[in-house]
Write an enzyme that holds these catalytic residues in place. Structure first.
Site, PDB file in Angstrom:
ATOM      1  N   LYS A  68     -13.460  -5.449  -6.863  1.00  0.00           N
ATOM      2  CA  LYS A  68     -14.676  -4.626  -6.836  1.00  0.00           C
ATOM      3  C   LYS A  68     -14.396  -3.282  -6.168  1.00  0.00           C
ATOM      4  CE  LYS A  68     -18.067  -8.360  -6.759  1.00  0.00           C
ATOM      5  NZ  LYS A  68     -19.035  -9.094  -5.940  1.00  0.00           N
ATOM      6  N   GLY A  69     -13.600  -3.278  -5.096  1.00  0.00           N
ATOM      7  CA  GLY A  69     -13.343  -2.049  -4.327  1.00  0.00           C
ATOM      8  C   GLY A  69     -13.865  -2.231  -2.919  1.00  0.00           C
ATOM      9  N   LYS A 126       0.867  -1.183   0.000  1.00  0.00           N
ATOM     10  CA  LYS A 126       0.000   0.000   0.000  1.00  0.00           C
ATOM     11  C   LYS A 126       0.897   1.225   0.000  1.00  0.00           C
ATOM     12  CE  LYS A 126      -4.224  -1.663   2.065  1.00  0.00           C
ATOM     13  NZ  LYS A 126      -3.933  -3.071   1.788  1.00  0.00           N
ATOM     14  N   ARG A 129     -12.606  -4.113   7.160  1.00  0.00           N
ATOM     15  CA  ARG A 129     -13.117  -4.146   5.775  1.00  0.00           C
ATOM     16  C   ARG A 129     -13.643  -5.539   5.429  1.00  0.00           C
ATOM     17  NH1 ARG A 129      -8.686  -0.538   4.840  1.00  0.00           N
ATOM     18  NH2 ARG A 129      -7.344  -2.208   4.073  1.00  0.00           N
ATOM     19  N   ASP A 157      -1.400  -2.311  -4.073  1.00  0.00           N
ATOM     20  CA  ASP A 157      -2.817  -2.274  -3.705  1.00  0.00           C
ATOM     21  C   ASP A 157      -3.406  -0.914  -4.079  1.00  0.00           C
ATOM     22  OD1 ASP A 157      -2.597  -4.765  -2.542  1.00  0.00           O
ATOM     23  OD2 ASP A 157      -2.515  -4.029  -0.479  1.00  0.00           O
ATOM     24  N   THR A 191     -11.273 -11.739  -6.702  1.00  0.00           N
ATOM     25  CA  THR A 191     -12.686 -11.867  -6.329  1.00  0.00           C
ATOM     26  C   THR A 191     -12.981 -13.275  -5.828  1.00  0.00           C
ATOM     27  OG1 THR A 191     -14.964 -11.620  -7.119  1.00  0.00           O
ATOM     28  CG2 THR A 191     -13.390 -12.469  -8.718  1.00  0.00           C
ATOM     29  N   HIS A 192     -14.027 -13.377  -4.982  1.00  0.00           N
ATOM     30  CA  HIS A 192     -14.521 -14.695  -4.548  1.00  0.00           C
ATOM     31  C   HIS A 192     -15.892 -14.947  -5.154  1.00  0.00           C
ATOM     32  CE1 HIS A 192     -12.235 -12.581  -1.410  1.00  0.00           C
ATOM     33  NE2 HIS A 192     -11.584 -13.723  -1.308  1.00  0.00           N
ATOM     34  N   ARG A 195      -4.757  -6.201 -11.175  1.00  0.00           N
ATOM     35  CA  ARG A 195      -5.584  -7.074 -10.337  1.00  0.00           C
ATOM     36  C   ARG A 195      -6.936  -6.367 -10.259  1.00  0.00           C
ATOM     37  NH1 ARG A 195      -4.277  -6.139  -4.450  1.00  0.00           N
ATOM     38  NH2 ARG A 195      -2.401  -7.348  -4.863  1.00  0.00           N
TER      39      ARG A 195
END
Ligand SMILES: Cc1cc2nc3c(=O)[nH]c(=O)nc-3n(C[C@H](O)[C@H](O)[C@H](O)COP(=O)(O)OP(=O)(O)OC[C@H]3O[C@@H](n4cnc5c(N)ncnc54)[C@H](O)[C@@H]3O)c2cc1C
Length: 303
Positions: free
Chosen positions: A183-184, A96, A284, A130, A222-223, A180
């Protein structure tokens, strides 16, 4: 509403102090966080590697407020890269920029990122960046553009929920950006970001197609079954197979699916957070699935 409240809590320093001082809650984080120490993250990566899954090591911490804090993070990332190389692990490191003094001193941040990129390249350890909240997006993209000129292998996270993202990607097209797609994870106002699942999904699919056409080695963070299936069919449409892109997931989330995808021949990589600054990351994850609060409350009740 619960999501908004949890995301608000994720950015509240007073709540952070109260919650992180409670040792029971610290233990409750273990479902999502490999541990406080680097060796715990390396062990998690080794276990994933044994299942044919790559790792992404993330040193927890964001929004450092002084150069000393940023220097410490750089040293820890260099140590992580050395250890990955020494142990021969299949793992990247993900950073980050706000941890490298992005909001304190831009030049220092450039130098910090450069040090990590140079050393990681020597060691053969890939680096990912990130994406944080929307206030940091333009500058993070600029850092990525500068970094990719010297280190084309670097990957950047891009958030599908942001309205600006299609234009951002167009602006990066000449680099064949390595992205990568996520969604956010941040609370953003409606002027800046799609709020509903249907709209975020539609934009994610549009960007998936874009990445197969114009990006380099796309990764999908994503999952979501629907989006994973969409990536497979979008790949097929342009004559690509499961080894031509990567599915990335978070440590502790949908482990069965991670292993199944790897067994089925997909390239899978799991994001492994470690360190003591777990609070915003953990909150988060709670916000993404408020049902997770049950674990938290059970820990609080001592079960
Ligand atoms: C590898 C990786 C890196 C990421 N990096 C960034 C980044 O740099 N910047 C950023 O803003 N965001 C990042 N994210 C987070 C991302 O933006 C989403 O907030 C997060 O992935 C949840 O969205 P989803 O696509 O998994 O879909 P969802 O619709 O939220 O989830 C789909 C399904 O996955 C499961 N699931 C999802 N989240 C959880 C959870 N927390 N706990 C338990 N089950 C869950 C549930 O079964 C759910 O039904 C990253 C995500 C991943 C996987």
């Amino acid at each position: 509403m619960v999501r908004g409240l949890l995301l608000w809590a994720a950015g509240n320093p007073r709540l952070e102090r109260t919650i992180t001082e409670n040792p029971i809650l610290g233990r409750a984080t273990h479902r999502f966080i490999a541990g406080e120490r680097l060796d715990e993250a390396l062990e998690a990566a080794a276990q994933l590697n044994a299942h044919g899954i790559g790792g992404i090591l993330d040193l927890l911490g964001e929004g450092v407020t002084d150069l000393e804090g940023a220097n410490k993070a750089v040293e820890q990332y260099l140590e992580a890269a050395e250890a990955i190389a020494t142990r021969g692990l299949d793992a990247t490191i993900s950073i980050k920029l706000s941890q490298l003094a992005q909001t304190v001193d831009r030049n220092a941040c450039v130098a910090n990122l450069g040090r990590i990129l140079d050393r990681a390249q020597e060691l053969g350890v890939p680096v990912e960046i990130d994406m944080e909240d929307s206030s940091l997006v333009p500058d993070t993209l600029e850092h990525y553009r500068e970094a990719a000129a010297r280190h084309p292998q670097v990957r950047v996270a891009i958030q599908a929920m942001l309205r600006r993202t299609p234009l951002d990607l167009e602006g990066l097209a000449s680099l064949k950006p390595r992205v990568r797609l996520v969604k956010g994870a941040y609370a953003e106002p409606v002027e800046l970001a799609e709020q509903g699942k249907k709209d975020v999904t539609a934009q994610y699919k549009f960007l998936t197609d874009w990445l197969f056409e114009f990006g380099g080695d796309p990764a999908f963070g994503t999952h979501d079954d629907e989006l994973i299936a969409y990536a497979a069919s979008a790949a097929g449409k342009v004559g690509k197979g499961p080894r031509d892109y990567e599915i990335q997931m978070l440590y502790g989330i949908r482990r069965d699916l991670q292993e199944k995808l790897a067994r089925d021949g997909h390239r899978v990589r799991v994001y492994i957070p470690f360190g003591s600054a777990w609070y915003p990351y953990f909150m988060r994850r709670m916000a993404e699935r408020p049902a997770n609060l049950r674990f938290f409350l059970r820990a609080l009740a001592g079960h």
